[in-house]
Design a protein around this motif. Structure first.
Motif, short mmCIF file in Angstrom:
data_model
loop_
_atom_site.label_atom_id
_atom_site.label_comp_id
_atom_site.label_asym_id
_atom_site.label_seq_id
_atom_site.Cartn_x
_atom_site.Cartn_y
_atom_site.Cartn_z
N ALA C 18 0.76 -1.29 0.09
CA ALA C 18 -0.08 0.02 -0.02
C ALA C 18 0.78 1.13 -0.08
O ALA C 18 0.38 2.27 -0.48
CB ALA C 18 -0.91 -0.12 1.17
N ARG C 19 2.17 1.21 0.39
CA ARG C 19 2.86 2.24 0.56
C ARG C 19 3.49 2.57 -0.91
O ARG C 19 4.55 3.40 -0.92
CB ARG C 19 3.83 2.24 1.59
N LEU C 20 3.59 1.64 -1.79
CA LEU C 20 4.24 2.01 -3.22
C LEU C 20 3.36 3.07 -3.72
O LEU C 20 2.35 3.80 -3.41
CB LEU C 20 3.91 0.85 -4.34
N ASP C 21 4.21 3.73 -4.92
CA ASP C 21 3.79 4.99 -5.57
C ASP C 21 3.40 4.41 -7.19
O ASP C 21 4.38 4.70 -7.80
CB ASP C 21 4.72 5.86 -5.33
N THR C 22 2.06 4.36 -7.26
CA THR C 22 1.72 3.97 -8.76
C THR C 22 0.49 4.93 -9.15
O THR C 22 0.03 5.50 -8.04
CB THR C 22 1.38 2.50 -9.00
N PRO C 23 0.15 5.12 -10.32
CA PRO C 23 -1.04 5.74 -10.48
C PRO C 23 -2.24 5.55 -9.65
O PRO C 23 -2.92 6.41 -9.34
CB PRO C 23 -1.24 5.66 -11.96
N VAL C 24 -2.67 4.23 -9.68
CA VAL C 24 -3.58 3.76 -8.94
C VAL C 24 -3.60 3.87 -7.28
O VAL C 24 -4.64 4.26 -6.66
CB VAL C 24 -3.99 2.29 -9.00
N LEU C 64 -6.39 -3.29 -11.76
CA LEU C 64 -5.88 -2.67 -10.47
C LEU C 64 -4.84 -3.12 -10.00
O LEU C 64 -3.70 -2.56 -9.65
CB LEU C 64 -6.92 -2.84 -9.35
N ALA C 65 -4.75 -4.41 -9.85
CA ALA C 65 -3.36 -5.26 -9.54
C ALA C 65 -2.09 -5.01 -10.28
O ALA C 65 -1.09 -4.70 -9.92
CB ALA C 65 -3.89 -6.97 -9.31
N ALA C 66 -2.53 -5.21 -11.60
CA ALA C 66 -1.14 -4.93 -12.47
C ALA C 66 -0.78 -3.53 -12.42
O ALA C 66 0.41 -3.22 -12.45
CB ALA C 66 -1.73 -5.18 -14.06
N LEU C 67 -1.77 -2.52 -12.63
CA LEU C 67 -1.48 -0.93 -12.53
C LEU C 67 -0.66 -0.68 -11.02
O LEU C 67 0.41 0.01 -11.06
CB LEU C 67 -2.46 -0.02 -12.75
N GLY C 68 -1.32 -1.33 -10.16
CA GLY C 68 -0.71 -1.06 -8.68
C GLY C 68 0.45 -1.96 -8.31
O GLY C 68 0.76 -1.94 -7.31
N GLU C 69 1.08 -2.67 -9.37
CA GLU C 69 2.06 -3.71 -8.93
C GLU C 69 1.87 -4.73 -7.62
O GLU C 69 2.65 -4.73 -7.10
CB GLU C 69 3.31 -2.96 -8.63
N VAL C 70 0.57 -5.19 -7.71
CA VAL C 70 0.22 -6.23 -6.64
C VAL C 70 0.72 -7.58 -7.47
O VAL C 70 0.28 -7.78 -8.44
CB VAL C 70 -1.28 -6.28 -6.37
N VAL C 136 -3.96 -1.52 -3.03
CA VAL C 136 -3.28 -0.35 -3.77
C VAL C 136 -3.75 0.91 -3.20
O VAL C 136 -3.80 2.11 -3.61
CB VAL C 136 -3.93 -0.44 -5.27
N THR C 137 -4.58 0.82 -1.75
CA THR C 137 -5.18 1.81 -1.25
C THR C 137 -4.60 2.10 0.24
O THR C 137 -4.14 3.26 0.44
CB THR C 137 -6.57 1.73 -1.07
N GLY C 138 -4.35 0.81 0.99
CA GLY C 138 -3.95 1.31 2.38
C GLY C 138 -5.05 1.39 3.28
O GLY C 138 -6.10 1.77 2.84
N PHE C 139 -4.74 0.64 4.56
CA PHE C 139 -5.76 0.96 5.38
C PHE C 139 -6.25 2.26 5.99
O PHE C 139 -7.49 2.63 6.18
CB PHE C 139 -5.80 -0.05 6.69
N GLY C 140 -5.20 3.08 6.25
CA GLY C 140 -5.29 4.48 6.67
C GLY C 140 -6.42 5.36 5.75
O GLY C 140 -7.30 5.94 6.14
#
Lengths: 329, 242, 269
Positions: C18-24, C64-70, C136-140
């Motif tokens: 969730a702390r990655l930095d991607t467009p999503v 979502l996963a591909a863009l967010g590098e999950v 891709v969002t993070g809990f916070g």
């Protein structure tokens, strides 16, 4: 409850019901203004989450049980706080552990949070606890909560109509399964309460405020209404599934109307006639035959769609990798 | 406030079960002073610290911070003046990111979000933790957590720092970092600790609590080196025998 | 449920992602939450025997996963965890409904099998999407999104505190279990022990809560956490939400795979 079993109508209705209860409980807590409860609810939620994974042996059965925790939380923090805490635990489980599900969240909060905290706790646990029988209250309360919960799961599943499981046999299978689970939950709750009241009486003595009557009435009313509706459906219509599907989700099983869809249907008819797969003895022009035809082409198309989606995923991943590699080169 | 000092007079506190946790300690802290508070487990150190910012209220006796007596009406001001760093940093850090957490105190003091954030960044810089700003508190090491907890208190701009066992669980490097940090501060500091080496490095003056009573108050080196008295308080002398 | 240790590892891994930095990741979390809600509503609105019509929806979690590098391995693993329940319930279906509705050459497929396949696809899609959303969002940010979408503040605050103390409670429980196991040699926990075991953990949690409360009060907490930084719901967020909603609508009202299959089958014959 899992997302896969819930139809949009049932999922949405229970979201609304549970969301309303959640809002009601939040308001009640805000009025209470004891900010000590804020960290307490968070930390006890984390405790419940962790301790749900601690199993103990149920004597004489060879099986094991664990705590769910709603009844315990109701006894320690009061029912409104218990509903909020269980809501947060269930949401975290749905999000992080694919356990339950987001669509089924409303159903799960109803089954595992609202029924135990707002029905079983005030109607079973508290009266017995006040008369000096906390263990009996915990065990009977948990059994009642789990039986109600099992009934609710069956109702939600059958009303959703995605499985075709018939109401009565399903219920008759679910209730006995949930009996030992309820006993284990009750036992765990009773043991924990006894430990706490002996070891740290000042903690257990925190007097939770009573659940408000209007909220309880609302929940009970909704439960009775649903149960009544469904038992009527199950008895008067042997084919309860068809009834509930056509009633609850009119667009569900049948083809939707509309110009776009008519156009699509025409397109399908023109392109996907597969007479060699039709069963002998059915009318070639009947809806069943056309359904078979479209189903096969659906299968073909499904495979093609999956291929396309996978390809898209691969392309995106690949593209990102190339983009990222470029500046380094 | 012109002079920041803490006055504790005849403070008494009993636990719910009736045990007397504090039995009348009386002392004064002067502006800019660094004072160690030592004593065996259960001597009353944490209980005493909790009275300094009003977490616990005195049953009898008095605690004054500057001109203010510590009581319900003055709590907000007292807590702005007295910054308390808890023993377990996990009890302090709870927001999703370190930066938000450090800005939490300033925001409660009424600073608008950008200003609270700016203060948080300054405080993180002071403890050498600016690079941790975007991290989640629960992913940090003990040393990092402790520095962030310290920053969370510094960001509120206190005059007096109260630290409860600041070196517990730190490795030698983390401990050295902490000693360096605390040495550089000009705040009035009161440090409850079992770490006598830390006490002798940071604090010219030491208070000793024994079973709720203040049994010694004087120069750190002299007190810590008095083998007979230290042992009578269930402590060991510092430096240890060669 | 997975084991405690595995659960904590997964929590950490999702937090790291969730702390990655991607467009999503940069999108307004509300857009992602709302799009996911639209996705789930669409998924649930299909009839009980739909299988192929559900498949195009997979594009959403996959994108979502591909863009967010999950990593897809993580998604697969998380999803497998949730499958047993569906499999157990689903296994009854072929017995409940045996009327053949689909003929594949010599093989007649009953409605029950179709419903079973439909359940599987639904379950998989729902679970993959939930996991991708958190990753891709993070809990916070999710809590902040819920808060700003109108969830009660007491609830979003509760979610934050719960998530914060999950790690500590999990590790503490794990250590206690391990310490017991080292002296128990595989003997299961008896009910009498359970009361004391879980009871100690409960009292420790309670004491922790009291310390947390004291620490909160020391920093001026008055019962409500300050709202998190506000971001505007920008054109990117609108584009994301409306674009996906349109796609879901299309999936729902046009049987895309059937069209595609029809074209393929028609072209082939």
């Amino acid at each position: 409850m899992a997302d896969a079993l819930v139809s949009a109508a049932v999922g949405g209705s229970f979201w609304a019901l549970s969301g309303g209860a959640l809002a009601g409980c939040s308001r009640r807590l805000r009025r209470d203004e004891d900010e000590r409860r804020v960290p307490l609810m968070g930390v006890l939620g984390a405790f419940v989450f962790a301790v749900q994974m601690v199993n103990f042996a149920i004597p004489g059965t060879g099986s094991s049980g664990h705590l769910v925790g709603t009844l315990l939380l109701s006894a320690l923090l009061g029912p409104p706080a218990a509903v909020l805490v269980m809501g947060s635990v269930l949401l975290v489980q749905a999000l992080f552990f694919a356990d339950g599900g987001l669509l089924a969240f409303g159903c799960n909060l109803f089954n595992m949070g609202i029924l135990p905290a707002l029905v079983a706790y005030p109607l079973v646990f508290r009266p017995l606890d006040r008369r000096g029988h906390p263990a009996a209250g915990a065990i009977l309360g948990a059994v009642a909560a789990l039986q109600l919960g099992a009934l609710a799961v069956v109702l939600e599943t059958v009303l959703s109509g995605l499985t075709g499981l018939p109401f009565r046999p399903f219920l008759l299978a679910m209730l006995p399964i949930h009996l030992p689970i309820g006993l284990a939950e009750g036992l765990a709750t009773a043991l924990l309460l006894r430990f706490l009241r002996r070891a740290r009486p000042e903690l257990a003595a925190v007097r939770p405020e009573p659940a408000g009557r209007p909220l309880l009435a609302l929940v009970l009313g909704a439960a009775v209404l649903t149960a009544g509706m469904l038992s009527w459906a199950a008895s008067s219509r042997p084919d309860g599934l068809e009834w509930s599907v056509s009633r609850v989700a009119p667009a569900g099983a049948d083809a939707p109307d509309g110009a776009v869809h008519r156009f699509a249907a025409r397109l399908q008819r023109r392109t996907s006639v597969l007479p060699e797969y039709a069963l002998p003895g059915t009318e070639p022009a009947g809806p069943a035959a056309s359904r078979r035809g479209t189903s096969l082409s659906g299968l073909l198309g499904g495979a093609a769609t999956l291929g396309l989606v996978a390809g898209a995923g691969w392309l995106i991943t690949r593209g990102r990798r190339i983009l990222r590699a470029r500046p380094e080169a | 406030m012109s002079h920041h000092l803490v006055e504790v007079r005849e403070l008494r506190h009993a636990y719910p079960d009736g045990t007397l946790a504090l039995d009348g300690p009386t002392f004064t802290l002067h502006h800019g002073e660094a004072v160690a508070l030592v004593g065996a487990n259960g001597a009353g150190k944490s209980t005493l610290l909790k009275h300094l910012n009003g977490t616990l209220r005195a049953a009898s006796g008095e605690v004054r911070v500057g001109e203010l007596p510590v009581q319900a009406e003055t709590l907000a001001q007292v807590r702005r003046t007295v910054g308390m760093v808890f023993q377990d940093p996990d009890d302090m850090l709870f927001m999703p990111t370190v930066l938000e957490d450090v800005a939490f105190g300033p925001r409660n003091l009424g600073f608008p979000p950008p200003e609270a954030e700016a203060r948080a960044r300054v405080a993180l810089g002071q403890v050498g933790a600016a690079h941790l700003a975007a991290k989640a508190p629960y992913h940090l090491s003990v040393g990092e957590k402790r520095r962030c907890a310290l920053a969370a208190v510094l960001a509120m701009g206190p005059d007096i720092l109260v630290l409860d066992e600041p070196s517990t669980g730190l490795d030698p490097r983390g401990r050295r970092l902490l000693v360096g940090l605390l040495q550089a501060f000009t705040h009035t500091r009161i440090i409850a600790t079992h770490d006598l080496d830390l006490a002798s490095r940071l604090c010219p003056r030491t208070l000793v609590l024994h079973r709720g009573r203040l049994v010694a108050d004087g120069p750190t080196r002299a007190i810590l080196a008095d083998r007979a008295r230290m042992e009578s308080w269930d402590l060991e002398a510092w430096p240890p025998e060669a | 449920m997975p084991s405690l240790a595995a659960a904590l590892l997964d929590l950490r891994e999702l937090d790291r992602l969730a702390r990655l930095d991607t467009p999503v990741h940069r999108l307004d979390p509300r857009a992602k939450v709302l799009a996911t809600a639209a996705f789930l509503a669409t998924l649930a609105s299909f009839g009980p025997r739909e299988v192929s019509a559900l498949l195009p929806l997979a594009l959403f979690p996959v994108a979502l996963a591909a863009l967010g590098e999950v990593p897809f391995g993580l998604l697969a693993r998380k999803t497998l965890l949730g499958l047993p329940f569906i499999l157990v319930l689903g296994a009854f279906l072929p017995w409940v409904d045996r009327v053949p509705v689909l003929q594949l050459g010599p093989l007649a497929v009953s409605g029950g099998w179709l419903a079973f396949a439909s359940l599987l696809v639904r379950g998989l899609l729902a679970m993959v999407t939930a996991t991708a959303l958190v990753a891709v969002t993070g809990f916070g940010d999710l809590c902040a999104a819920l808060d700003r979408l109108g969830a009660p503040r007491a609830f979003s605050q509760q979610l934050l505190f719960l998530h914060r103390y999950l790690f500590l409670a999990g590790e503490e429980t794990g250590r206690a279990l391990q310490a017991r196991e080292l002296r128990a040699f595989g003997r299961p926990l008896a009910p009498r022990e359970y009361g004391a075991f879980a009871g100690h953990l409960l009292t420790r949690s309670w004491e922790r809560a009291e310390r947390v409360h004291a620490a909160l009060r020391a920093r001026g907490f008055d019962g409500v956490l300050p709202a998190r930084a506000q971001t505007a719901f920008g054109t990117g967020a609108w584009g994301f939400l409306l674009g996906w909603s349109a796609f879901f609508f299309l999936c729902r009202w046009l049987a895309l795979p059937a069209l595609l299959g029809g074209l393929l089958a028609g072209g082939g014959s």
